[in-house]
Design an enzyme around this catalytic site. Structure first.
Site, PDB file in Angstrom:
ATOM      1  CB  SER A  17      15.868   8.465 -10.825  1.00  0.00           C
ATOM      2  OG  SER A  17      14.642   8.066 -10.272  1.00  0.00           O
ATOM      3  CG  ASN A 111       5.753  -1.627 -11.741  1.00  0.00           C
ATOM      4  OD1 ASN A 111       6.573  -0.872 -12.280  1.00  0.00           O
ATOM      5  ND2 ASN A 111       4.581  -1.195 -11.308  1.00  0.00           N
ATOM      6  CG  HIS A 113       2.668   1.850  -7.841  1.00  0.00           C
ATOM      7  ND1 HIS A 113       2.270   2.443  -9.020  1.00  0.00           N
ATOM      8  CD2 HIS A 113       1.829   2.306  -6.871  1.00  0.00           C
ATOM      9  CE1 HIS A 113       1.222   3.221  -8.781  1.00  0.00           C
ATOM     10  NE2 HIS A 113       0.935   3.150  -7.485  1.00  0.00           N
ATOM     11  N   GLY A 147      -3.466  -7.136 -14.208  1.00  0.00           N
ATOM     12  CA  GLY A 147      -4.159  -5.950 -13.682  1.00  0.00           C
ATOM     13  C   GLY A 147      -3.240  -4.739 -13.593  1.00  0.00           C
TER      14      GLY A 147
HETATM   15  C1  GAR Z   1       8.923   6.266 -10.150  1.00  0.00           C
HETATM   16  O1  GAR Z   1       8.441   7.015  -9.070  1.00  0.00           O
HETATM   17  C2  GAR Z   1       8.148   4.964 -10.280  1.00  0.00           C
HETATM   18  O2  GAR Z   1       7.790   4.400  -9.044  1.00  0.00           O
HETATM   19  C3  GAR Z   1       6.927   5.455 -11.014  1.00  0.00           C
HETATM   20  O3  GAR Z   1       7.421   6.347 -11.975  1.00  0.00           O
HETATM   21  C4  GAR Z   1       8.602   6.952 -11.477  1.00  0.00           C
HETATM   22  C5  GAR Z   1       9.699   6.738 -12.502  1.00  0.00           C
HETATM   23  O4  GAR Z   1      10.834   7.465 -12.132  1.00  0.00           O
HETATM   24  N1  GAR Z   1       6.218   4.373 -11.609  1.00  0.00           N
HETATM   25  C6  GAR Z   1       4.903   4.323 -11.679  1.00  0.00           C
HETATM   26  O5  GAR Z   1       4.184   5.208 -11.278  1.00  0.00           O
HETATM   27  C7  GAR Z   1       4.355   3.056 -12.318  1.00  0.00           C
HETATM   28  N2  GAR Z   1       2.950   2.951 -12.081  1.00  0.00           N
HETATM   29  P1  GAR Z   1      12.227   7.132 -12.781  1.00  0.00           P
HETATM   30  O6  GAR Z   1      12.025   7.137 -14.295  1.00  0.00           O
HETATM   31  O7  GAR Z   1      13.105   8.265 -12.327  1.00  0.00           O
HETATM   32  O8  GAR Z   1      12.672   5.785 -12.266  1.00  0.00           O
END
Ligand code: GAR
Length: 208
Positions: A17, A111, A113, A147
């Protein structure tokens, strides 16, 4: 002089998304970039289907076909360098990057998060926030270093946590903010408005 188009390489593992929101921002011309390549470590990632539907170049590379993490990441680096990408965006990429990958693109990996870092790094950040009992969480766009979610923060959005929230509802409200924040941060980087000063980033205001 013709403006150079910024080339993005986007790494995904799942739903995609955030990837879609980046594509939408590019289509609306709010994000002055093009997606040179989307790479996935998961064959069945819905994000790959989104690329096919919208004619965005994408590739699945199977980690099992490589001797180890470094070899896999070097294959990713090769694909990204072959397309001369300027910035790497992690968009739900759920695999830690090796130091080889990070050195190849130092200072150019971003990134998103789903928490206000440094709180709740790693997996299930929304559940971590609920379990801890904080009243505010949110999302963070940050540079990637060696990290886990420790690199310099670029931008954050705050999302209140309500008593009735469960993980799904909180994740949904944070995700809404992620979709706004990621493109905003990327455009600021592309315009050269983000300067790194030690661990801090300093943002120049948009010119009117
Ligand atoms: C999102 O909430 C992103 O912030 C998180 O995974 C989801 C991916 O959603 N990422 C992490 O947790 C990284 N540590 P998406 O595939 O629909 O963009």
């Amino acid at each position: 002089m013709e403006k150079k188009s910024y080339k993005l390489g986007i790494l995904v593992s799942g739903r995609g998304s955030n990837l879609s929101s980046i594509m939408d921002s590019i289509d609306r011309k709010e994000l002055h970039a093009e997606i040179a390549l989307v790479l996935s470590n998961k064959k069945e990632a819905p994000a790959l289907k989104k690329c096919q539907d919208r004619g965005v170049p994408s590739l699945f590379l199977d980690p099992k076909s490589y001797a180890g993490k470094s070899q896999y990441d070097l294959a990713l680096v090769k694909e990204l360098q072959a397309r001369s990408v300027d910035l790497i965006c992690l968009a739900g990429y759920m695999k830690l990057l090796s130091s080889e990958f990070i050195s190849a693109f130092r200072g150019k990996i971003i990134n998103i998060h789903p928490s206000l870092l440094p709180s709740f790094p790693g997996l299930n950040a929304q559940k971590q926030a609920l379990d801890y009992g904080v009243k505010f969480s949110g999302c963070t766009v940050h540079y990637v270093d060696e990290g886990v979610d420790t690199g310099p923060v670029i931008m954050q959005s705050v999302v209140p946590i309500y008593d009735a929230d469960n993980e799904e509802e909180l994740s949904r409200r944070i995700l809404e903010q992620e979709h706004i924040l990621y493109s905003k941060a990327l455009q600021a980087i592309i315009e050269g408005r983000i300067r790194l000063a030690g661990r801090r980033t300093v943002q120049k205001q948009e010119s009117l």
